[in-house]
Design a protein around this motif. Sequence first.
Motif, PDB file in Angstrom:
ATOM      1  N   PHE A 140       0.812  -1.207   0.000  1.00 20.96           N
ATOM      2  CA  PHE A 140       0.000   0.000   0.000  1.00 20.96           C
ATOM      3  C   PHE A 140       0.849   1.261   0.000  1.00 20.96           C
ATOM      4  O   PHE A 140       1.986   1.276   0.436  1.00 20.96           O
ATOM      5  CB  PHE A 140      -0.979   0.009   1.182  1.00 20.96           C
ATOM      6  CG  PHE A 140      -0.312  -0.018   2.536  1.00 20.96           C
ATOM      7  CD1 PHE A 140       0.049   1.163   3.171  1.00 20.96           C
ATOM      8  CD2 PHE A 140      -0.061  -1.218   3.179  1.00 20.96           C
ATOM      9  CE1 PHE A 140       0.656   1.150   4.414  1.00 20.96           C
ATOM     10  CE2 PHE A 140       0.548  -1.249   4.425  1.00 20.96           C
ATOM     11  CZ  PHE A 140       0.910  -0.053   5.045  1.00 20.96           C
ATOM     12  N   THR A 193      -6.526   4.462  -2.407  1.00 28.36           N
ATOM     13  CA  THR A 193      -7.508   3.573  -3.015  1.00 28.36           C
ATOM     14  C   THR A 193      -8.156   4.343  -4.165  1.00 28.36           C
ATOM     15  O   THR A 193      -7.882   5.530  -4.352  1.00 28.36           O
ATOM     16  CB  THR A 193      -8.612   3.167  -2.010  1.00 28.36           C
ATOM     17  OG1 THR A 193      -9.341   4.339  -1.634  1.00 28.36           O
ATOM     18  CG2 THR A 193      -8.039   2.490  -0.773  1.00 28.36           C
ATOM     19  N   CYS A 229       0.426   5.213   1.364  1.00 30.89           N
ATOM     20  CA  CYS A 229      -0.456   5.974   2.240  1.00 30.89           C
ATOM     21  C   CYS A 229       0.143   7.318   2.631  1.00 30.89           C
ATOM     22  O   CYS A 229       1.355   7.528   2.548  1.00 30.89           O
ATOM     23  CB  CYS A 229      -0.844   5.170   3.474  1.00 30.89           C
ATOM     24  SG  CYS A 229       0.489   4.802   4.592  1.00 30.89           S
TER      25      CYS A 229
END
Length: 186
Positions: free
Chosen positions: A54, A63, A56
């Motif tokens: 991921f 997303t 972030c």
Amino acid sequence: MLFELNEVLLQGEPRTLSMMAKEGQLTCLTGDDPARLTRWLLAMLGFVPVVHGFICIDGEPLTVATAPVFRGLMAYAPSRLKAGGEVKTYEPPSVQDVFNLKANRERPISNGILSEEMRRVGASVGKEQAQLLAVAGLLGKPILLADNPPVEALAYLQRLLQQGTIVIATSKDGRLLAEASQVVEV
């Protein structure tokens, strides 16, 4: 603000990438293939899908739903533009796509303001590259993704760092790599 990649794998990449970038830090991605380096920046913008891991900001993952918010926090300075008739594009995506994002239309940039900012970028930087960095800098975003910025623009990048901007740049230039808070081999 903290920008993080945790075990991120892009399709076609041989290995994952992990890094953390904080306010006022210059992080340089380096490697032998400039196109691969650009793909990593585009993945950070949410334009290249992540297969594993991921990306972030302050713990919030990138997303499909959060991508517009992420892009609202980032300015992107491509390494160059390609002439394509009357419209200049950088593929993929087009610079126009990146700079025309709703989040980037908040601050109007007049020719006078742009000229002054280009002067700050540096007289020895080519006009096109100075323009791209100046526009990205004028957007005032907390994160700047700079694709292969010229080393002559290092003083400008350091000015942005002093203002607390997170700068993530791609480069093979040893002088730029020497000034980086961290260097990540891609």
